[in-house]
Design a protein around this motif. Sequence first.
Motif, PDB file in Angstrom:
ATOM      1  N   THR A  82       0.849  -1.182   0.000  1.00  0.00           N
ATOM      2  CA  THR A  82       0.000   0.000   0.000  1.00  0.00           C
ATOM      3  C   THR A  82       0.895   1.246   0.000  1.00  0.00           C
ATOM      4  OG1 THR A  82      -1.851   1.095   1.138  1.00  0.00           O
ATOM      5  CG2 THR A  82      -0.177   0.058   2.544  1.00  0.00           C
ATOM      6  N   GLY A  83       0.277   2.413   0.139  1.00  0.00           N
ATOM      7  CA  GLY A  83       1.050   3.632   0.347  1.00  0.00           C
ATOM      8  C   GLY A  83       1.258   4.505  -0.869  1.00  0.00           C
ATOM      9  N   ASP A  84       0.625   4.181  -2.008  1.00  0.00           N
ATOM     10  CA  ASP A  84       0.762   5.034  -3.192  1.00  0.00           C
ATOM     11  C   ASP A  84      -0.184   6.221  -3.026  1.00  0.00           C
ATOM     12  OD1 ASP A  84       0.773   6.309  -5.648  1.00  0.00           O
ATOM     13  OD2 ASP A  84       0.641   4.463  -6.821  1.00  0.00           O
ATOM     14  N   VAL A  85       0.329   7.300  -2.448  1.00  0.00           N
ATOM     15  CA  VAL A  85      -0.519   8.468  -2.153  1.00  0.00           C
ATOM     16  C   VAL A  85      -0.825   9.275  -3.408  1.00  0.00           C
ATOM     17  CG1 VAL A  85       0.321   8.581   0.225  1.00  0.00           C
ATOM     18  CG2 VAL A  85       1.422   9.985  -1.512  1.00  0.00           C
ATOM     19  N   GLU A  86      -0.131   8.988  -4.491  1.00  0.00           N
ATOM     20  CA  GLU A  86      -0.359   9.698  -5.757  1.00  0.00           C
ATOM     21  C   GLU A  86      -1.467   9.048  -6.587  1.00  0.00           C
ATOM     22  OE1 GLU A  86       2.218  11.272  -9.608  1.00  0.00           O
ATOM     23  OE2 GLU A  86       3.165   9.920  -8.166  1.00  0.00           O
ATOM     24  N   HIS A  87      -1.411   7.722  -6.747  1.00  0.00           N
ATOM     25  CA  HIS A  87      -2.358   7.027  -7.628  1.00  0.00           C
ATOM     26  C   HIS A  87      -3.221   5.987  -6.916  1.00  0.00           C
ATOM     27  CE1 HIS A  87      -0.330   8.858 -10.988  1.00  0.00           C
ATOM     28  NE2 HIS A  87       0.821   8.277 -10.671  1.00  0.00           N
ATOM     29  N   GLY A  88      -3.081   5.843  -5.616  1.00  0.00           N
ATOM     30  CA  GLY A  88      -3.763   4.759  -4.914  1.00  0.00           C
ATOM     31  C   GLY A  88      -4.915   5.172  -4.027  1.00  0.00           C
ATOM     32  N   LYS A  89      -5.521   6.321  -4.290  1.00  0.00           N
ATOM     33  CA  LYS A  89      -6.629   6.783  -3.439  1.00  0.00           C
ATOM     34  C   LYS A  89      -7.934   6.080  -3.805  1.00  0.00           C
ATOM     35  CE  LYS A  89      -4.810  10.175  -0.889  1.00  0.00           C
ATOM     36  NZ  LYS A  89      -4.954  10.378   0.524  1.00  0.00           N
ATOM     37  N   GLU A  90      -8.647   5.631  -2.796  1.00  0.00           N
ATOM     38  CA  GLU A  90      -9.949   5.001  -2.961  1.00  0.00           C
ATOM     39  C   GLU A  90     -10.865   5.931  -3.762  1.00  0.00           C
ATOM     40  OE1 GLU A  90     -13.113   2.937   0.059  1.00  0.00           O
ATOM     41  OE2 GLU A  90     -12.219   4.844   0.682  1.00  0.00           O
ATOM     42  N   GLY A  91     -11.603   5.351  -4.693  1.00  0.00           N
ATOM     43  CA  GLY A  91     -12.539   6.136  -5.491  1.00  0.00           C
ATOM     44  C   GLY A  91     -11.925   6.730  -6.741  1.00  0.00           C
ATOM     45  N   GLY A  92     -10.603   6.684  -6.844  1.00  0.00           N
ATOM     46  CA  GLY A  92      -9.924   7.216  -8.023  1.00  0.00           C
ATOM     47  C   GLY A  92      -9.715   6.126  -9.067  1.00  0.00           C
ATOM     48  N   ASN A  93      -9.036   6.479 -10.129  1.00  0.00           N
ATOM     49  CA  ASN A  93      -8.679   5.517 -11.160  1.00  0.00           C
ATOM     50  C   ASN A  93      -7.463   4.740 -10.654  1.00  0.00           C
ATOM     51  OD1 ASN A  93      -7.782   4.119 -13.360  1.00  0.00           O
ATOM     52  ND2 ASN A  93      -7.903   5.823 -14.787  1.00  0.00           N
ATOM     53  N   LEU A  94      -7.685   3.511 -10.252  1.00  0.00           N
ATOM     54  CA  LEU A  94      -6.635   2.723  -9.601  1.00  0.00           C
ATOM     55  C   LEU A  94      -5.762   1.945 -10.581  1.00  0.00           C
ATOM     56  CD1 LEU A  94      -8.621   1.414  -6.495  1.00  0.00           C
ATOM     57  CD2 LEU A  94      -7.057   3.366  -6.645  1.00  0.00           C
ATOM     58  N   ARG A  95      -5.944   2.146 -11.879  1.00  0.00           N
ATOM     59  CA  ARG A  95      -5.127   1.408 -12.852  1.00  0.00           C
ATOM     60  C   ARG A  95      -3.639   1.701 -12.696  1.00  0.00           C
ATOM     61  NH1 ARG A  95      -8.214   2.584 -18.285  1.00  0.00           N
ATOM     62  NH2 ARG A  95      -9.040   4.247 -16.994  1.00  0.00           N
ATOM     63  N   ARG A  96      -3.303   2.885 -12.181  1.00  0.00           N
ATOM     64  CA  ARG A  96      -1.886   3.242 -11.995  1.00  0.00           C
ATOM     65  C   ARG A  96      -1.420   3.055 -10.548  1.00  0.00           C
ATOM     66  NH1 ARG A  96      -0.221   8.704 -14.301  1.00  0.00           N
ATOM     67  NH2 ARG A  96       1.794   7.768 -13.882  1.00  0.00           N
ATOM     68  N   ALA A  97      -2.295   2.527  -9.698  1.00  0.00           N
ATOM     69  CA  ALA A  97      -1.915   2.312  -8.296  1.00  0.00           C
ATOM     70  C   ALA A  97      -0.665   1.448  -8.237  1.00  0.00           C
ATOM     71  CB  ALA A  97      -3.053   1.659  -7.527  1.00  0.00           C
ATOM     72  N   THR A 141       2.328   2.776  -8.992  1.00  0.00           N
ATOM     73  CA  THR A 141       3.355   3.416  -9.833  1.00  0.00           C
ATOM     74  C   THR A 141       3.754   4.786  -9.310  1.00  0.00           C
ATOM     75  OG1 THR A 141       1.741   4.466 -11.310  1.00  0.00           O
ATOM     76  CG2 THR A 141       2.493   2.237 -11.898  1.00  0.00           C
ATOM     77  N   GLY A 142       3.093   5.258  -8.264  1.00  0.00           N
ATOM     78  CA  GLY A 142       3.365   6.602  -7.772  1.00  0.00           C
ATOM     79  C   GLY A 142       4.005   6.629  -6.407  1.00  0.00           C
ATOM     80  N   GLY A 143       4.203   7.838  -5.945  1.00  0.00           N
ATOM     81  CA  GLY A 143       4.783   8.053  -4.625  1.00  0.00           C
ATOM     82  C   GLY A 143       4.137   9.268  -4.006  1.00  0.00           C
ATOM     83  N   SER A 144       4.937  10.151  -3.469  1.00  0.00           N
ATOM     84  CA  SER A 144       4.457  11.400  -2.895  1.00  0.00           C
ATOM     85  C   SER A 144       5.187  12.547  -3.582  1.00  0.00           C
ATOM     86  CB  SER A 144       4.732  11.435  -1.388  1.00  0.00           C
ATOM     87  OG  SER A 144       6.122  11.597  -1.142  1.00  0.00           O
ATOM     88  N   ASP A 145       4.921  13.764  -3.143  1.00  0.00           N
ATOM     89  CA  ASP A 145       5.611  14.919  -3.705  1.00  0.00           C
ATOM     90  C   ASP A 145       6.965  15.155  -3.023  1.00  0.00           C
ATOM     91  OD1 ASP A 145       4.718  15.780  -1.239  1.00  0.00           O
ATOM     92  OD2 ASP A 145       3.683  17.556  -1.989  1.00  0.00           O
ATOM     93  N   LYS A 146       7.364  14.241  -2.171  1.00  0.00           N
ATOM     94  CA  LYS A 146       8.641  14.344  -1.455  1.00  0.00           C
ATOM     95  C   LYS A 146       9.726  13.576  -2.219  1.00  0.00           C
ATOM     96  CE  LYS A 146       5.948  14.680   2.768  1.00  0.00           C
ATOM     97  NZ  LYS A 146       5.619  16.028   2.430  1.00  0.00           N
ATOM     98  N   PRO A 147      10.982  13.932  -2.020  1.00  0.00           N
ATOM     99  CA  PRO A 147      12.058  13.231  -2.749  1.00  0.00           C
ATOM    100  C   PRO A 147      12.201  11.778  -2.305  1.00  0.00           C
ATOM    101  CG  PRO A 147      12.976  14.778  -1.157  1.00  0.00           C
ATOM    102  CD  PRO A 147      11.490  14.994  -1.150  1.00  0.00           C
ATOM    103  N   ASP A 148      12.710  10.955  -3.213  1.00  0.00           N
ATOM    104  CA  ASP A 148      12.991   9.561  -2.875  1.00  0.00           C
ATOM    105  C   ASP A 148      14.045   9.498  -1.775  1.00  0.00           C
ATOM    106  OD1 ASP A 148      11.199   8.771  -4.796  1.00  0.00           O
ATOM    107  OD2 ASP A 148      12.710   8.176  -6.263  1.00  0.00           O
ATOM    108  N   LEU A 149      14.085   8.372  -1.088  1.00  0.00           N
ATOM    109  CA  LEU A 149      14.991   8.187   0.048  1.00  0.00           C
ATOM    110  C   LEU A 149      16.144   7.251  -0.298  1.00  0.00           C
ATOM    111  CD1 LEU A 149      12.202   7.625   2.713  1.00  0.00           C
ATOM    112  CD2 LEU A 149      13.684   9.635   2.551  1.00  0.00           C
ATOM    113  N   ALA A 150      17.288   7.541   0.255  1.00  0.00           N
ATOM    114  CA  ALA A 150      18.429   6.630   0.128  1.00  0.00           C
ATOM    115  C   ALA A 150      18.162   5.386   0.965  1.00  0.00           C
ATOM    116  CB  ALA A 150      19.702   7.326   0.599  1.00  0.00           C
ATOM    117  N   ALA A 151      18.592   4.252   0.470  1.00  0.00           N
ATOM    118  CA  ALA A 151      18.389   2.973   1.157  1.00  0.00           C
ATOM    119  C   ALA A 151      18.969   3.011   2.572  1.00  0.00           C
ATOM    120  CB  ALA A 151      19.039   1.851   0.367  1.00  0.00           C
ATOM    121  N   GLU A 152      18.282   2.347   3.479  1.00  0.00           N
ATOM    122  CA  GLU A 152      18.768   2.157   4.853  1.00  0.00           C
ATOM    123  C   GLU A 152      18.699   0.659   5.152  1.00  0.00           C
ATOM    124  OE1 GLU A 152      17.762   6.038   7.422  1.00  0.00           O
ATOM    125  OE2 GLU A 152      15.944   5.096   6.626  1.00  0.00           O
ATOM    126  N   PHE A 153      19.462  -0.116   4.395  1.00  0.00           N
ATOM    127  CA  PHE A 153      19.457  -1.562   4.545  1.00  0.00           C
ATOM    128  C   PHE A 153      20.160  -1.949   5.843  1.00  0.00           C
ATOM    129  CE2 PHE A 153      19.668  -1.992  -0.375  1.00  0.00           C
ATOM    130  CZ  PHE A 153      18.372  -1.544  -0.477  1.00  0.00           C
TER     131      PHE A 153
END
Length: 187
Positions: free
Chosen positions: A79-94, A96-108
Amino acid sequence: MRKLAAAFALMASPVLVTPALATGLQIEVAGEGANGTITIDLLEDLAPNHAARLAELAAEGAYNGVVFHRVIEGFMAQTGDVEHGKEGGNLRRAGTGGSDKPDLAAEFTSEPFKRGIVGMARSQNPNSANSQFFIMFDDGEFLNNQYTVVGRVTGGMDIVDQIKLGTGGNGAVVGAPDVMKTVTVTE
């Protein structure tokens, strides 16, 4: 008189407040499969940047109404696709998205992917985690040292087990997916 003036001066001086670290998330899930509460302990000591991101998005309400778009039996619920995964929206792209914040460096870390572990989803680029996360149904050691462990389920694993399974390609949920109605930060 001096004591009174000193007391007023102290009261008028700016107070620095250090925000408490978010220690967890409470997720209210609803849908055809799961209905109930999942409690997650965020592991700030293992993945401070990823834990902070999940807490930040939850505090902003970004996760409210986001669906579980990819659910694979015996593996995980994503879960967690805040761009394309909202209930009631067009979920075909769920997924594939993220947020408007920058990607994070791995913390393995060496923390193993066991049942109930929460990991950060990412693309093939190890430094591409953003907002999506997954909860393990079962052990998945093949993910060790390749994905960031960000938390662990401490309550409601029975709810996780009931999340509607995906029957589409790569575990995509067909029809109405279960949804995170509200996600709140706990301390």
